[in-house]
Design an enzyme around this catalytic site. Structure first.
Site, PDB file in Angstrom:
ATOM      1  N   LYS A  67      32.226  18.575  46.490  1.00  0.00           N
ATOM      2  CA  LYS A  67      31.516  19.418  45.532  1.00  0.00           C
ATOM      3  C   LYS A  67      31.914  18.979  44.131  1.00  0.00           C
ATOM      4  CE  LYS A  67      32.674  23.700  44.351  1.00  0.00           C
ATOM      5  NZ  LYS A  67      32.815  25.180  44.345  1.00  0.00           N
ATOM      6  N   HIS A 138      30.537  38.315  37.366  1.00  0.00           N
ATOM      7  CA  HIS A 138      29.516  37.883  38.335  1.00  0.00           C
ATOM      8  C   HIS A 138      30.098  37.749  39.741  1.00  0.00           C
ATOM      9  CE1 HIS A 138      25.987  35.700  39.811  1.00  0.00           C
ATOM     10  NE2 HIS A 138      26.791  34.767  40.272  1.00  0.00           N
ATOM     11  N   GLN A 139      31.232  37.059  39.869  1.00  0.00           N
ATOM     12  CA  GLN A 139      31.813  36.820  41.184  1.00  0.00           C
ATOM     13  C   GLN A 139      32.347  38.098  41.825  1.00  0.00           C
ATOM     14  OE1 GLN A 139      32.172  33.820  43.174  1.00  0.00           O
ATOM     15  NE2 GLN A 139      32.783  35.417  44.608  1.00  0.00           N
ATOM     16  N   ASN A 160      39.070  46.251  34.541  1.00  0.00           N
ATOM     17  CA  ASN A 160      38.602  45.001  33.951  1.00  0.00           C
ATOM     18  C   ASN A 160      39.058  44.913  32.499  1.00  0.00           C
ATOM     19  OD1 ASN A 160      36.998  42.546  34.336  1.00  0.00           O
ATOM     20  ND2 ASN A 160      35.673  43.390  32.759  1.00  0.00           N
ATOM     21  N   SER A 199      39.528  35.125  35.168  1.00  0.00           N
ATOM     22  CA  SER A 199      39.855  33.778  34.682  1.00  0.00           C
ATOM     23  C   SER A 199      41.114  33.812  33.826  1.00  0.00           C
ATOM     24  CB  SER A 199      38.671  33.221  33.869  1.00  0.00           C
ATOM     25  OG  SER A 199      38.324  34.112  32.819  1.00  0.00           O
ATOM     26  N   MET A 219      42.038  35.670  43.975  1.00  0.00           N
ATOM     27  CA  MET A 219      40.944  34.730  44.112  1.00  0.00           C
ATOM     28  C   MET A 219      40.580  33.998  42.825  1.00  0.00           C
ATOM     29  SD  MET A 219      40.548  35.213  47.284  1.00  0.00           S
ATOM     30  CE  MET A 219      39.211  34.051  47.499  1.00  0.00           C
ATOM     31  N   ASP A 222      42.730  29.034  40.239  1.00  0.00           N
ATOM     32  CA  ASP A 222      42.347  27.793  40.922  1.00  0.00           C
ATOM     33  C   ASP A 222      42.563  26.574  40.037  1.00  0.00           C
ATOM     34  OD1 ASP A 222      40.406  28.193  39.032  1.00  0.00           O
ATOM     35  OD2 ASP A 222      38.712  28.169  40.421  1.00  0.00           O
ATOM     36  N   LYS A 226      46.489  28.898  35.260  1.00  0.00           N
ATOM     37  CA  LYS A 226      45.875  30.205  35.496  1.00  0.00           C
ATOM     38  C   LYS A 226      46.869  31.126  36.217  1.00  0.00           C
ATOM     39  CE  LYS A 226      40.827  29.793  35.694  1.00  0.00           C
ATOM     40  NZ  LYS A 226      39.671  29.996  36.585  1.00  0.00           N
TER      41      LYS A 226
END
Length: 321
Positions: A67, A138-139, A160, A199, A219, A222, A226
């Protein structure tokens, strides 16, 4: 070569199909029937973008590919498209010939949500009733929809950085007929399952803001640097990952490893739980943590599944390449 455009993915790929593909590939990884290639992920010095490649080979499923894509943080404001952009390329493992090119944006969201959902199935307490969300972008909506299918949840709570985005989570809770409550970080102690999907580059959730018996799916981390949770939390928890090598280099565990709070031997691939070679959760007061870094094999598994669906439904585009 087969092309499956991004516009066709929503009508082909379901959460259920993504879950099965991801669960199977995690099991194959733990059985050493599939392996990921080293990840390349770089800041390109343009538009604040992160770009890279994730790939691998699933010998059991005969899936080979990669990917390509990343994160363009200005896309939504400047171009009215989502910030995450990616494309999956599949190759014939017998010949090396290009086999398929598949739109990867929705697939990335579905496979990421499937990974945390797999972790909830295998690691969360059976009586989990309150699910907490850290992040409302969004995720996060994909994460919540997939997670709600794994237990008989009775309430959704959320936090959030930008509270004005919390209605995104409330809408999903409403769809499921569940109450939603906005909380501060201390209020997340009420959660039986927690999903962090931000993020962030510094810890949000502290170790003392998690109650015994909670399952946490981290999650969002990555990339090197981070971070979403206090490294001390990993010393309180039994830690699982999609892949240990990624977990200690670009995942949430990178910080606890750097501080020498844990070692790589303290982390178990979740595929071992799926295969039955690791017991997973062993008590109701145990904290379990899944470090979901996002492996290339997840992308290949869902892409291969959607190619088969596209062919079966007559929407695959065939080109002489």
């Amino acid at each position: 070569m087969i092309i499956v455009p991004e516009r066709e993915i929503a009508n082909l790929m379901t959460r259920e199909a993504a879950f099965v593909a991801v669960e199977q590939v995690f099991a194959a990884m733990a059985a050493q029937d599939a392996y990921n290639f080293p990840v390349i992920r770089e800041a390109i010095g343009h538009e604040d973008a992160l770009y890279g490649f994730k790939g691998g080979f699933d010998r059991a499923g005969k899936t080979l590919g990669l990917k390509a894509g990343g994160y363009w943080p200005n896309n939504l404001d400047k171009h009215q498209i989502i910030n995450h952009q990616s494309t999956v390329f599949l190759f014939d493992p017998d010949t090396g010939k290009a086999k398929a090119m598949v739109g990867g944006n929705l697939l990335t969201a579905l496979r990421t949500a499937a990974a945390s959902s797999v972790s909830i199935k295998h690691l969360a307490r059976k009586d989990a009733r309150v699910i907490g969300m850290i992040g409302a972008g969004h995720q996060a909506t994909f994460q919540l929809r997939a997670a709600l299918e794994q237990r008989q949840f009775e309430k959704v709570i959320g936090w959030n950085f930008h509270p004005e985005m919390l209605p995104n989570l409330e809408k999903v809770a409403d769809e499921a007929g569940l109450p939603f409550q906005a909380v501060d970080l201390n209020g997340l102690r009420d959660a039986d399952v927690l999903i962090s999907i931000t993020s962030s580059f510094e810890a949000i959730l502290q170790a003392d803001q998690v109650s015994p018996g909670t399952h946490i799916a981290c999650m969002g981390t990555d990339t090197k640097g981070k971070q979403e949770v206090d490294p001390a939390l990993l010393t309180r928890a039994t830690v699982f990952s999609d892949e240990v090598a990624q977990s200690i280099s670009i995942g949430e565990a990178q910080h606890a490893i750097a501080m020498e709070l844990i070692t790589e031997h303290d982390i178990t691939q979740i595929g071992a739980v799926i295969n039955g070679t690791h017991p997973g959760r062993t008590s109701d007061d145990q904290i379990t943590l899944f470090d979901g870094t996002g492996v290339g094999l997840q992308d290949l598994a869902v892409a291969a599944s959607v190619v088969d669906l596209a062919v079966a439904n007559g929407v695959a585009i065939e080109v002489d390449f």
